[in-house]
Motif scaffolding. Structure first.
Motif, PDB file in Angstrom:
ATOM      1  N   GLY A  64       0.791  -1.234   0.000  1.00 13.77           N
ATOM      2  CA  GLY A  64       0.000   0.000   0.000  1.00 13.77           C
ATOM      3  C   GLY A  64       0.815   1.273   0.000  1.00 13.77           C
ATOM      4  N   ARG A  65       2.080   1.215  -0.360  1.00 15.71           N
ATOM      5  CA  ARG A  65       2.895   2.425  -0.423  1.00 15.71           C
ATOM      6  C   ARG A  65       2.464   3.270  -1.628  1.00 15.71           C
ATOM      7  NH1 ARG A  65       7.496   1.917   2.907  1.00 15.71           N
ATOM      8  NH2 ARG A  65       8.471   3.670   1.820  1.00 15.71           N
ATOM      9  N   THR A  66       2.739   4.554  -1.553  1.00 15.99           N
ATOM     10  CA  THR A  66       2.360   5.487  -2.611  1.00 15.99           C
ATOM     11  C   THR A  66       3.619   6.106  -3.215  1.00 15.99           C
ATOM     12  OG1 THR A  66       0.280   6.039  -1.510  1.00 15.99           O
ATOM     13  CG2 THR A  66       1.089   7.592  -3.166  1.00 15.99           C
ATOM     14  N   ALA A  67       3.722   6.062  -4.517  1.00 16.17           N
ATOM     15  CA  ALA A  67       4.839   6.715  -5.199  1.00 16.17           C
ATOM     16  C   ALA A  67       4.526   8.203  -5.367  1.00 16.17           C
ATOM     17  CB  ALA A  67       5.087   6.079  -6.557  1.00 16.17           C
ATOM     18  N   VAL A  68       5.542   9.030  -5.242  1.00 16.83           N
ATOM     19  CA  VAL A  68       5.392  10.466  -5.455  1.00 16.83           C
ATOM     20  C   VAL A  68       6.502  10.901  -6.416  1.00 16.83           C
ATOM     21  CG1 VAL A  68       5.206  12.735  -4.384  1.00 16.83           C
ATOM     22  CG2 VAL A  68       4.561  10.706  -3.078  1.00 16.83           C
ATOM     23  N   PHE A  69       6.114  11.511  -7.514  1.00  9.28           N
ATOM     24  CA  PHE A  69       7.082  11.923  -8.531  1.00  9.28           C
ATOM     25  C   PHE A  69       7.321  13.430  -8.433  1.00  9.28           C
ATOM     26  CE2 PHE A  69       4.998   8.099 -10.027  1.00  9.28           C
ATOM     27  CZ  PHE A  69       6.088   7.306 -10.389  1.00  9.28           C
ATOM     28  N   VAL A  70       8.603  13.817  -8.424  1.00  9.26           N
ATOM     29  CA  VAL A  70       8.950  15.229  -8.220  1.00  9.26           C
ATOM     30  C   VAL A  70       8.957  16.033  -9.515  1.00  9.26           C
ATOM     31  CG1 VAL A  70      10.332  14.632  -6.207  1.00  9.26           C
ATOM     32  CG2 VAL A  70      11.463  14.971  -8.413  1.00  9.26           C
ATOM     33  N   GLY A  71       8.511  15.452 -10.618  1.00  8.83           N
ATOM     34  CA  GLY A  71       8.447  16.204 -11.867  1.00  8.83           C
ATOM     35  C   GLY A  71       9.639  15.970 -12.769  1.00  8.83           C
ATOM     36  N   ASP A  72       9.629  16.668 -13.922  1.00  9.10           N
ATOM     37  CA  ASP A  72      10.593  16.429 -14.990  1.00  9.10           C
ATOM     38  C   ASP A  72      10.552  14.957 -15.406  1.00  9.10           C
ATOM     39  OD1 ASP A  72      11.252  19.051 -15.177  1.00  9.10           O
ATOM     40  OD2 ASP A  72      13.358  18.827 -14.632  1.00  9.10           O
ATOM     41  N   LEU A  73       9.346  14.538 -15.743  1.00 10.61           N
ATOM     42  CA  LEU A  73       9.153  13.184 -16.255  1.00 10.61           C
ATOM     43  C   LEU A  73       9.669  13.071 -17.681  1.00 10.61           C
ATOM     44  CD1 LEU A  73       5.397  12.780 -15.180  1.00 10.61           C
ATOM     45  CD2 LEU A  73       7.413  12.176 -13.834  1.00 10.61           C
ATOM     46  N   VAL A  74       9.679  14.193 -18.403  1.00 10.16           N
ATOM     47  CA  VAL A  74       9.863  14.158 -19.860  1.00 10.16           C
ATOM     48  C   VAL A  74      11.136  14.888 -20.280  1.00 10.16           C
ATOM     49  CG1 VAL A  74       7.365  14.086 -20.185  1.00 10.16           C
ATOM     50  CG2 VAL A  74       8.524  16.290 -20.185  1.00 10.16           C
ATOM     51  N   ASP A  75      11.401  14.771 -21.603  1.00  9.03           N
ATOM     52  CA  ASP A  75      12.486  15.474 -22.307  1.00  9.03           C
ATOM     53  C   ASP A  75      13.839  14.796 -22.103  1.00  9.03           C
ATOM     54  OD1 ASP A  75      10.542  17.226 -23.083  1.00  9.03           O
ATOM     55  OD2 ASP A  75      11.199  18.890 -21.833  1.00  9.03           O
ATOM     56  N   ARG A  76      14.616  14.843 -23.155  1.00 14.50           N
ATOM     57  CA  ARG A  76      16.009  14.395 -23.188  1.00 14.50           C
ATOM     58  C   ARG A  76      16.156  12.880 -23.300  1.00 14.50           C
ATOM     59  NH1 ARG A  76      17.798  18.460 -18.354  1.00 14.50           N
ATOM     60  NH2 ARG A  76      18.141  20.321 -19.626  1.00 14.50           N
ATOM     61  N   GLY A  77      15.352  12.110 -22.566  1.00 10.11           N
ATOM     62  CA  GLY A  77      15.525  10.668 -22.542  1.00 10.11           C
ATOM     63  C   GLY A  77      14.867   9.968 -23.712  1.00 10.11           C
ATOM     64  N   PRO A  78      15.006   8.626 -23.768  1.00  6.62           N
ATOM     65  CA  PRO A  78      14.567   7.870 -24.954  1.00  6.62           C
ATOM     66  C   PRO A  78      13.073   7.605 -25.035  1.00  6.62           C
ATOM     67  CG  PRO A  78      15.507   6.394 -23.317  1.00  6.62           C
ATOM     68  CD  PRO A  78      15.706   7.772 -22.790  1.00  6.62           C
ATOM     69  N   ASP A  79      12.336   7.709 -23.919  1.00  5.02           N
ATOM     70  CA  ASP A  79      10.935   7.271 -23.957  1.00  5.02           C
ATOM     71  C   ASP A  79      10.084   8.094 -22.997  1.00  5.02           C
ATOM     72  OD1 ASP A  79       8.604   5.910 -24.405  1.00  5.02           O
ATOM     73  OD2 ASP A  79       9.250   4.029 -23.474  1.00  5.02           O
ATOM     74  N   SER A  80       9.895   9.365 -23.309  1.00  2.00           N
ATOM     75  CA  SER A  80       9.031  10.195 -22.475  1.00  2.00           C
ATOM     76  C   SER A  80       7.586   9.713 -22.477  1.00  2.00           C
ATOM     77  CB  SER A  80       9.105  11.661 -22.916  1.00  2.00           C
ATOM     78  OG  SER A  80      10.366  12.210 -22.584  1.00  2.00           O
ATOM     79  N   PRO A  81       7.020   9.274 -23.614  1.00  2.00           N
ATOM     80  CA  PRO A  81       5.651   8.739 -23.578  1.00  2.00           C
ATOM     81  C   PRO A  81       5.512   7.542 -22.641  1.00  2.00           C
ATOM     82  CG  PRO A  81       6.254   9.272 -25.817  1.00  2.00           C
ATOM     83  CD  PRO A  81       7.504   9.408 -25.002  1.00  2.00           C
ATOM     84  N   GLY A  82       6.522   6.677 -22.618  1.00  2.00           N
ATOM     85  CA  GLY A  82       6.464   5.528 -21.723  1.00  2.00           C
ATOM     86  C   GLY A  82       6.433   5.941 -20.264  1.00  2.00           C
ATOM     87  N   VAL A  83       7.228   6.955 -19.901  1.00  4.57           N
ATOM     88  CA  VAL A  83       7.224   7.458 -18.530  1.00  4.57           C
ATOM     89  C   VAL A  83       5.862   8.065 -18.204  1.00  4.57           C
ATOM     90  CG1 VAL A  83       8.240   9.132 -16.941  1.00  4.57           C
ATOM     91  CG2 VAL A  83       9.707   7.849 -18.513  1.00  4.57           C
ATOM     92  N   LEU A  84       5.352   8.886 -19.132  1.00  6.57           N
ATOM     93  CA  LEU A  84       4.055   9.524 -18.904  1.00  6.57           C
ATOM     94  C   LEU A  84       2.951   8.482 -18.740  1.00  6.57           C
ATOM     95  CD1 LEU A  84       4.308  12.441 -21.473  1.00  6.57           C
ATOM     96  CD2 LEU A  84       4.027  12.710 -18.999  1.00  6.57           C
TER      97      LEU A  84
END
Length: 850
Positions: free
Chosen positions: A218-238
């Motif tokens: 039941g843990r919750t992930a929290v993402f601090v942003g900058d999911l996208v740009d520069r890397g190979p698969d921004s759609p996959g991260v999104l």
């Protein structure tokens, strides 16, 4: 038929502006729906400054008072309601500016009541019976002109109630701010900047225990942003993050790269730089497979909240960091800082903006977890931590487990994007940090500690510590900790005793500490030992070339003048640690130990010669002759009873002087190099990545016993101990007997400590970390040869221990803070802020005999 209520949503922290003509019922509405302390009335403020609520000539001063009080309330985080006509745009403009200044939402509630009703209500009030009708008419005209422009003026929400019936049906519903998730306590896994590294994200989530985006516990992930740009698969991260957020297994705050992507998706003109071009190309490739994906991404990005306050206010997550004054606030300024941070206005040698080191000044109680500025290693600084460890640049993708404060990371699969400048520590709190600076310790200081709140260092004490630290201390890189002073037990009333262990046991029993450990007090001097496994470990963590550790006193001075001898001590300790398997078992390549180095004469030789030995020598020179003369006179019958009394008194004085000499001689023995030198470690303070100060003393001593057992040189000595149940009379009696037996053989005494370490009393305050109970004969060294005489004991029992006890707890809290910062990998200046404060407190005036 009951009319349906009209629900008006009002944010818990906001500036609520009531708008309506005189007589529209604003004051009645405010009394009905808000707490009396929330409402600020212009009429009341007019009365404050003019003793007449209807004196319009005092309106300017009245509104100055109103704005001042409102500002104070908003600064303190309290909802404020302004009860005034507020029908003029200029008056509303001042209130909107006030809300912006304090980063809260301005809300408007409009009471649109017919002119006739307003006139009737005013006529019914004695203080307004003569109010001209034209005033009401003017208010009504201004109100009509204003209503449609209120949102454009800056009000975040506008509630319009038309007529008395709607006003009567109104119900205020307090709602949370979007960023207020204090009711969520986690546990959380906070993930740093991903930048399109989808494969690394899946690997990290797997390492954290997530299966198909959900955690079995039941843990919750929290993402601090900058999911996208520069890397190979921004759609996959999104896709992964959006799915987790939609399923309730994750939260996400926006980064500056999401903000820019959102503007692009809304058709705004943005430059396709800093990795956006790669994301656009990847989205175009997605269009054929999932035509609706762009729209979902745009909706997701548009709905992201600048930052979240979590876990009862103990945790704040944002992208670029956030000073405490912005936590839970809502304004464009707050959002901008959360997305981009703040800059100094300068650029570095790579043409990039220089970030303002906000975290260096942070003293907030909430932990702030953020990203944005790539660092090689995530490290804590002032209760803040940057999790952007440059995954897209070939570094690592890092997560923080909360509340465990445990870091988990995975390496990048490759360098996906060449950084504009080398990945190094530019963010506050980096591993190397910045050099020590006089400004860090000069003048009056307040140090925030995790275990005892704020500890104040006075300016004069800081100056004294600076003298010692700058002139006499060892290399500050190798002095990450100074031990606290220790308070003695409460004064005993037992005949012949100044200190007795019964009082120590009673104090801990009163503090709610049931089990204590009595540790032998060694006949030496306090020493701190920093020992590294090898030169590489010393260089990697402490930044020194050559030394593999340090041996220093409780004031930070090198213990031995001979560097070669110090190296030999460290070599023997290092060998014992290795042979005992502690490098492996503690998963470390360095250890920090608290210890006693014997004999006392090794450090205090000069003191022994000039002070203690001189007293003994004078006694030996004077008393034999004096006693012989008195004995001869008594034998001849000279002086009668008086001469016998004098003889008895001098014999007692001679015996006391002899006892004094015997007492200090126990602390002196000859040494040759390390022959005759002994080190008795009694606590492991820290290891790589861990403060061990909270480890129970039985576990501590068991580890140290292994070291002693594997020392083949005779340097190390065991610390004898006895455990006592403070609530059991038999156990307490055994503790007293142990002390009597030990001190009766000439031992110095013992230190009584809570067995569990880091103990607190019933009010949540730290109790004494240790209480020293010194032996009757040892105290002759402290208080003088004749201190046991009844008249002297009576005088000495009047000793004030309050300041000493306060000093001991404050220094203890600072020491714990230094160890926590050291274990968290914080830079030297941060560790030394607490270390220096301990040394400064040592110069506070207190009876040195205590």
């Amino acid at each position: 038929m009951t009319m349906e209520r009209i629900r008006l949503a009002v944010t818990d922290l906001s500036l609520v502006v009531l708008v309506g003509a005189t007589g529209s019922g604003k004051s009645t509405f405010a009394r009905r729906h808000f707490a009396p302390t929330e409402v600020l009335s212009s009429d009341f403020c007019r009365g404050l400054v003019a003793d007449d609520e209807n004196d319009q000539s005092a309106s300017g001063d009245a509104f100055d008072v109103l704005h001042y009080i409102a500002g104070k309330r908003l600064a303190a985080g309290r909802r404020t309601v302004v009860d005034a006509t507020n029908v003029q745009s200029d008056s509303r403009k001042q209130l909107i500016e006030l809300a912006k200044r304090h980063d809260v939402l301005p809300l408007a509630i409009v009471l649109d009541v017919p002119e006739e009703v307003c006139a009737e209500r005013n006529a019914a009030r004695a203080d307004r019976a003569g109010l001209p009708r034209r005033v009401i008419q003017r208010h009504q005209r201004e109100l009509r002109r204003s209503v449609k422009h209120l949102e454009r003026e800056g009000f975040r929400k506008v509630h319009v109630l038309r007529g008395v019936a709607e006003i009567d049906r109104a119900e205020i519903v307090t709602e949370r701010r979007y960023n207020d998730l204090r009711h969520l306590s986690g546990p959380f896994d906070i993930v740093g900047d991903i930048h399109g590294c989808a494969s690394e994200l899946e690997t990290l989530l797997g390492k954290l225990g997530y299966v198909d985006g959900a955690h079995p516990e039941g843990r919750t992930a929290v993402f601090v942003g900058d999911l996208v740009d520069r890397g190979p698969d921004s759609p996959g991260v999104l896709r992964r993050v959006m799915s987790m957020v939609a399923n309730g297994t994750a939260l996400c705050v926006p980064g500056n790269h999401e903000n820019k992507l959102g503007r692009y998706l809304r058709g705004r003109g943005v430059q396709h730089t800093h990795g956006l071009a790669e994301t656009i190309a990847q989205l175009q490739a997605e269009d054929a497979r999932d035509p609706d994906f762009r729209a979902r991404v745009r909706e997701f990005v548009d709905g992201l909240v600048s930052h979240y306050v979590l876990d009862g206010g103990k945790l704040v997550v944002c992208h670029a960091g956030l000073p405490e004054k912005y936590h839970g606030r809502t304004s464009g300024r707050v959002r901008s800082h959360a997305l981009y941070g703040d800059t100094t206005g300068e650029t570095d040698e790579f043409g990039l903006p220089v970030r303002y080191p906000w975290a260096e000044d942070y003293r907030g109680r909430a932990a702030v977890v953020y990203g944005h500025t790539p660092v090689p290693t995530a490290t804590w600084l002032n209760n803040t931590i940057c999790l952007d460890t440059g995954a897209v640049f070939g570094g690592r993708l890092t997560a923080l487990r909360w509340p465990e404060r445990e870091l988990v990371d995975v390496p990048a699969e490759r360098v996906w994007y060449e950084p504009a400048k080398p990945l190094r520590t530019d963010a506050p709190g980096g591993h190397d940090g910045r050099p020590l600076d006089l400004g860090d310790v000069h003048g009056r200081r307040v140090v925030e500690t995790r275990h005892a709140g704020r500890v104040t260092v006075r300016e004069e004490n800081a100056a004294a510590a600076l003298e010692v630290m700058s002139r006499f201390a060892a290399d500050p890189r190798l002095v990450p900790y100074l031990p606290p002073t220790m308070a003695p037990t409460a004064t005993s009333r037992r005949e012949g005793y100044l200190e007795h262990p019964e009082e120590a046991f009673a104090q801990y029993r009163a503090d709610g500490v049931g089990r204590v450990v009595c540790e032998e007090k060694h006949m030496g001097s306090r020493a701190v030992v920093l020992v590294c496994k090898d030169a590489d470990a010393a260089r990697a963590r402490f930044g020194v070339d050559g030394p593999t550790g340090a041996l220093y006193t409780r004031t930070g001075r090198p213990f031995l003048d001979d560097a070669a001898l110090t190296d030999e001590v460290l070599a023997r300790v290092r060998a014992a640690v290795g042979a005992a398997g502690l490098w492996r078992d503690l998963a470390t390549d360095w250890l920090l130990l608290d210890a006693e180095l014997m004999p006392w004469s090794l450090k205090a030789g000069g003191l022994l010669r000039t002070q203690y030995a001189a007293v003994g020598a004078a006694a030996r020179a004077v008393f034999p002759g004096a006693l012989a003369a008195l004995e001869a006179a008594a034998a001849r019958g000279v002086g009668g009873v008086g001469i016998q009394d004098l003889l008895d008194k001098q014999r007692q004085r001679a015996a006391d002087a002899s006892s004094f000499t015997d007492a200090y001689r126990r602390y002196c023995w000859p040494t040759d190099g390390l022959d005759g030198v002994h080190l008795a470690p009694f606590q492991i303070l820290a290891a790589r990545g861990r403060s061990l100060a909270a480890l129970p003393h039985d576990e501590q001593l068991a580890l140290l016993d292994r070291m002693v057992e594997h020392d083949g040189t005779g340097l190390l000595r065991t610390t004898r101990r006895l455990y006592v149940d403070t609530g059991d009379e038999e156990s307490v009696r055994a503790g007293v007997d142990w002390w009597l037996e030990m001190t009766g053989r000439g031992g110095e005494g013992m230190v009584v400590k809570p067995a569990g370490a880091l103990a607190r009393d019933g009010r949540g305050r730290l109790v004494q970390p240790g209480i020293k109970c010194r032996g009757r004969e040892y105290l002759r060294i402290v208080y003088g040869p004749e201190y046991t005489r009844p008249e002297n004991l009576a005088r000495l029992r009047d000793r004030s221990l309050g300041h000493k006890r306060s000093l001991a707890v404050r220094e203890y809290a600072l020491g714990l803070e230094a160890l926590d910062r050291l274990a968290d990998g914080e830079p030297l200046w941060r560790v030394h802020e607490a270390v220096f404060a301990v040394l400064a407190l040592e110069s506070e005036p207190v009876d040195p005999r205590l």
